[in-house]
Design an enzyme around this catalytic site. Structure first.
Site, PDB file in Angstrom:
ATOM      1  N   ARG A   1      -4.542  13.065   2.652  1.00  0.00           N
ATOM      2  CA  ARG A   1      -4.014  13.317   3.999  1.00  0.00           C
ATOM      3  C   ARG A   1      -3.872  14.816   4.248  1.00  0.00           C
ATOM      4  O   ARG A   1      -3.959  15.279   5.377  1.00  0.00           O
ATOM      5  CB  ARG A   1      -2.692  12.583   4.235  1.00  0.00           C
ATOM      6  CG  ARG A   1      -1.574  12.965   3.304  1.00  0.00           C
ATOM      7  CD  ARG A   1      -0.274  12.225   3.625  1.00  0.00           C
ATOM      8  NE  ARG A   1       0.660  12.307   2.515  1.00  0.00           N
ATOM      9  CZ  ARG A   1       1.982  12.268   2.625  1.00  0.00           C
ATOM     10  NH1 ARG A   1       2.547  12.098   3.802  1.00  0.00           N
ATOM     11  NH2 ARG A   1       2.752  12.347   1.568  1.00  0.00           N
TER      12      ARG A   1
ATOM     13  N   SER B   1       4.247  13.071   8.800  1.00  0.00           N
ATOM     14  CA  SER B   1       3.864  12.359   7.594  1.00  0.00           C
ATOM     15  C   SER B   1       2.341  12.273   7.433  1.00  0.00           C
ATOM     16  O   SER B   1       1.839  12.153   6.323  1.00  0.00           O
ATOM     17  CB  SER B   1       4.488  10.964   7.663  1.00  0.00           C
ATOM     18  OG  SER B   1       4.126  10.208   6.567  1.00  0.00           O
TER      19      SER B   1
ATOM     20  N   GLU C   1       1.547   2.234  19.307  1.00  0.00           N
ATOM     21  CA  GLU C   1       0.195   2.366  18.766  1.00  0.00           C
ATOM     22  C   GLU C   1      -0.882   1.773  19.678  1.00  0.00           C
ATOM     23  O   GLU C   1      -1.981   2.303  19.779  1.00  0.00           O
ATOM     24  CB  GLU C   1       0.103   1.705  17.384  1.00  0.00           C
ATOM     25  CG  GLU C   1       0.830   2.463  16.276  1.00  0.00           C
ATOM     26  CD  GLU C   1       2.314   2.145  16.215  1.00  0.00           C
ATOM     27  OE1 GLU C   1       2.782   1.265  16.961  1.00  0.00           O
ATOM     28  OE2 GLU C   1       3.018   2.792  15.406  1.00  0.00           O
TER      29      GLU C   1
ATOM     30  N   PHE D   1      -0.973   0.340  10.463  1.00  0.00           N
ATOM     31  CA  PHE D   1      -0.783   0.231  11.913  1.00  0.00           C
ATOM     32  C   PHE D   1      -2.078   0.548  12.662  1.00  0.00           C
ATOM     33  O   PHE D   1      -2.386  -0.080  13.681  1.00  0.00           O
ATOM     34  CB  PHE D   1       0.351   1.159  12.360  1.00  0.00           C
ATOM     35  CG  PHE D   1       1.568   1.083  11.473  1.00  0.00           C
ATOM     36  CD1 PHE D   1       1.986  -0.142  10.960  1.00  0.00           C
ATOM     37  CD2 PHE D   1       2.267   2.218  11.111  1.00  0.00           C
ATOM     38  CE1 PHE D   1       3.092  -0.222  10.109  1.00  0.00           C
ATOM     39  CE2 PHE D   1       3.375   2.149  10.265  1.00  0.00           C
ATOM     40  CZ  PHE D   1       3.788   0.930   9.763  1.00  0.00           C
TER      41      PHE D   1
ATOM     42  N   HIS E   1      -1.804   6.903   4.348  1.00  0.00           N
ATOM     43  CA  HIS E   1      -1.149   5.746   3.723  1.00  0.00           C
ATOM     44  C   HIS E   1      -2.106   4.573   3.504  1.00  0.00           C
ATOM     45  O   HIS E   1      -1.776   3.415   3.735  1.00  0.00           O
ATOM     46  CB  HIS E   1       0.075   5.309   4.536  1.00  0.00           C
ATOM     47  CG  HIS E   1       1.205   6.302   4.500  1.00  0.00           C
ATOM     48  ND1 HIS E   1       1.013   7.648   4.707  1.00  0.00           N
ATOM     49  CD2 HIS E   1       2.529   6.135   4.284  1.00  0.00           C
ATOM     50  CE1 HIS E   1       2.185   8.282   4.612  1.00  0.00           C
ATOM     51  NE2 HIS E   1       3.117   7.394   4.340  1.00  0.00           N
TER      52      HIS E   1
ATOM     53  N   ASP F   1       7.164   2.590  -0.306  1.00  0.00           N
ATOM     54  CA  ASP F   1       7.489   1.974   0.993  1.00  0.00           C
ATOM     55  C   ASP F   1       7.389   0.444   0.976  1.00  0.00           C
ATOM     56  O   ASP F   1       7.931  -0.222   1.842  1.00  0.00           O
ATOM     57  CB  ASP F   1       6.563   2.513   2.077  1.00  0.00           C
ATOM     58  CG  ASP F   1       6.841   3.981   2.386  1.00  0.00           C
ATOM     59  OD1 ASP F   1       8.003   4.391   2.250  1.00  0.00           O
ATOM     60  OD2 ASP F   1       5.899   4.699   2.760  1.00  0.00           O
TER      61      ASP F   1
ATOM     62  N   ARG G   1      -1.598   8.556   0.813  1.00  0.00           N
ATOM     63  CA  ARG G   1      -0.281   9.159   0.946  1.00  0.00           C
ATOM     64  C   ARG G   1       0.040   9.960  -0.317  1.00  0.00           C
ATOM     65  O   ARG G   1       0.506  11.074  -0.250  1.00  0.00           O
ATOM     66  CB  ARG G   1       0.804   8.088   1.131  1.00  0.00           C
ATOM     67  CG  ARG G   1       2.185   8.678   1.325  1.00  0.00           C
ATOM     68  CD  ARG G   1       3.324   7.756   0.891  1.00  0.00           C
ATOM     69  NE  ARG G   1       4.578   8.485   0.960  1.00  0.00           N
ATOM     70  CZ  ARG G   1       5.018   9.309   0.031  1.00  0.00           C
ATOM     71  NH1 ARG G   1       4.325   9.505  -1.078  1.00  0.00           N
ATOM     72  NH2 ARG G   1       6.154   9.943   0.193  1.00  0.00           N
TER      73      ARG G   1
END
Lengths: 313, 282
Positions: free
Chosen positions: A10, A37, A58, A83, A109, A117, A167
């Site tokens: 990322r 993030s 989203e 998402f 992620h 998470d 991530r």
């Protein structure tokens, strides 16, 4: 080859998107309130005129990006893979893929890399979902440097692209000067006994496994199949013809991801054998990243064991 | 490029709207498939956009500075297809190919197949976000084009509509005009039965829109609301809540839930044409 320092892919996206935005004012970031993030902080600071944030919405995010793209913009929709692939899925299909609009869905992620998470944030279905949508290109880079190169390649390609980043930190594999082409596998090592086809954060495991195998007299070809769609059919065909035995390794459900894509090519050839390593069609939990891979058998040791089993005369 | 806008009187617009309704019903009749009810309720708005409010060039459908039209309730595309053909985007004969294999006139609009379609729609609730994206692009590029978006009342059940409203308000999209075709009928029943809308006007107002409540089948009111919306450059997105009648203009289709997605038979088609012909204003 030796693996370099650990850095999440990322970060590669976050650094390259700033460079791209400075070169082309039509490149936009469209965030959905997880920009920090997803590493768009520098873009937001340095290019505020090209930065949008539509809130935790989203579906709307994908639609707004589609509208922007019809007016000549190149929006990078930024969110988490879970998402971006699922909450946005139908908007991507209807408003981005169907009209072949120049929108990039850039997701952090990916896989089980948001390890702590838990299952809600771990995306193990995303590439399979995106892969079945016509007009989509699906990419997961293996390290920081290939992430930068593939983000640039995606920006230069005129059409919808799904990009998936990690991530968690993973080791550098490539240097700054290595070039990548969408849809073209990168061969990291040649061998004729077995081919290990991996992508994203599992490429590092494939490299280590191949080195272990070499010490044991088994020569493994290692392919970084960063583009899951379109799959590099030529590279798979060559791997089947040269090695017969293929192991796929992915941080994704073994259903409908890289392993499935490779297996389809081999099945149509009527040759070879494909053994899929990946997430075993089960949801994850909060746990250390390496542990989540381990419980699914995605380890150097397991790749080595499978290679022995497949190459046993 | 100079403005391509037309300057028609209200009577001329009313008659143009009857032409449009006849073309829409004829398409559906010939295809024996399509959505007549909503095509008729939204017809005045579509007519007022294409022959009064919008600056477009049918010879250059992708003109960068054109006004945009987003039919979020994509199933009523016969109304927009009729407008596009009548404006000269493609020959009138093409209307006979609606929903046929290889036709640019898909059952729901496709921007890659049909000239004049600014975004592909069909899955409800998605068009307003796209329209907001287009209006936002105009703001980013300091361009003066406007974006018109027709949404259904039933479609406002979708959460994405309200997400898009947030974007329209935040980015001060006063170049975005939403028309809510409030015909009060959804596929399965009345709006109250299926999902009570409470007050669509108050909802859009609460989301930061400047709202105009009108009779959406009255051409003079539609034109007046569009003029006011376009003149108001106060940073607020615009919403015209148009009270309409589903099937407006064809007596047996009016306010009938059953005419949502059904094509007329020979006798019904003949009667519809007769009734619409009788409505021309001399």
């Amino acid at each position: 080859m030796s693996l370099g320092k650990k850095i999440p892919t990322r970060d590669g996206f976050g650094d390259e998107i700033v460079a791209l935005g400075k070169e082309n004012k039509n490149i936009l970031v469209v965030d959905a309130d997880i920009g920090k993030s997803c590493k768009t902080g520098a873009f937001r600071k340095e290019l505020p005129e090209q930065y949008l944030n539509v809130g935790i919405a989203e579906q709307n995010c994908a639609g707004v990006a589609a509208g922007l793209a019809t007016c000549g913009k190149i929006p990078f929709v930024v969110t988490y893979a879970a998402f971006g692939s699922m909450r946005m899925c139908e908007m991507i299909r209807q408003e981005i893929a169907y009209p072949h609009l120049n929108v990039k869905i850039a997701c952090s992620h990916g896989g089980v890399t948001p390890a702590n998470d838990g299952a809600s944030h771990q995306a193990i279905e995303d590439m399979g979902i995106l892969r079945t949508i016509p007009n989509m290109t699906v990419i997961m880079p293996a390290d920081y440097w290939s992430a930068r190169k593939l983000v640039r390649a995606a920006a230069e390609y005129d059409g919808p692209v799904y990009l998936r980043f990690t991530r968690d930190a993973i080791p550098e594999i490539y240097g700054e000067d290595v070039e990548f082409e969408i849809g073209k596998a990168y061969q990291l090592r040649d061998g004729k006994d077995v081919a290990i086809v991996a992508n994203g954060d599992t490429v590092r495991l494939a490299i280590e496994a191949a080195e272990t195998l070499a010490a044991q007299g088994i020569e493994a070809r290692v392919l970084d199949m960063h583009t899951v769609k379109p799959i590099d059919t030529d590279a798979v065909v060559a791997a089947v013809q040269d090695c017969q035995q293929i192991i796929t390794v992915e941080d994704h459900n073994i259903i409908n991801g890289l392993g499935s894509a490779v297996a389809c090519v081999a099945a149509e050839m009527g040759k070879g054998r494909v053994w899929r390593l990946g997430i075993q069609d089960q949801f994850g939990q909060s746990a250390p990243y390496e542990r989540l891979l381990e419980v699914n058998g995605v380890t150097v040791g397991n790749i080595v064991d499978v290679a022995h089993k497949l190459t046993k005369k | 490029m100079s403005s391509m806008k037309e300057n028609l009187s209200i009577v001329e617009l009313q008659n143009k709207c009857i032409d449009l309704k006849k073309n829409a019903i004829s398409m559906i009749y010939k295809a024996q498939s399509g959505h007549p009810g909503g095509s008729l309720s939204v017809a005045e708005f579509v007519t007022a956009c294409y022959w009064h409010a919008m600056d477009v060039d049918p010879q250059n459908p992708r003109w960068a500075d054109r006004d945009r039209f987003v039919l979020s309730k994509g199933h009523v595309c016969p109304a927009q297809y009729a407008a596009l053909a009548m404006k000269g985007y493609f020959p009138m004969e093409v209307l006979d190919t609606l929903r046929k294999e290889g036709s640019p006139l898909q059952g729901h609009p496709s921007m890659t197949k049909c000239p004049g379609i600014d975004i592909s729609t069909g899955s409800l609730g998605q068009g307003l976000a796209c329209a907001a994206g287009m209006a936002l692009a105009a703001k980013l590029d300091n361009k003066s084009y406007n974006v018109f978006c027709a949404v259904g009342d039933g479609e406002c059940n979708e959460g994405e509509i309200w997400e898009a409203c947030g974007t329209a308000y935040k980015y001060k999209l006063d170049n975005l005009v939403v028309f809510v075709d409030w015909n009060n009928l959804q596929l399965d029943g009345t709006c109250e039965e299926i999902m009570p809308p409470i007050s669509l006007a108050k909802k859009f107002e609460a989301f930061g829109f400047e709202v105009y409540e009108i009779n959406g089948n009255d051409m003079a009111e539609v034109v007046d609301a569009l003029d006011k919306a376009l003149a108001s450059k106060n940073g607020l997105p615009k919403c015209i809540v148009g009270k309409t009648v589903k099937g407006k203009g064809v007596s047996f289709m009016e306010n009938q839930c059953g005419w949502h997605g059904v094509a007329p038979n020979d006798e019904q088609y003949r009667q519809a044409m007769e009734e619409l012909d009788a409505q021309y204003v001399k």
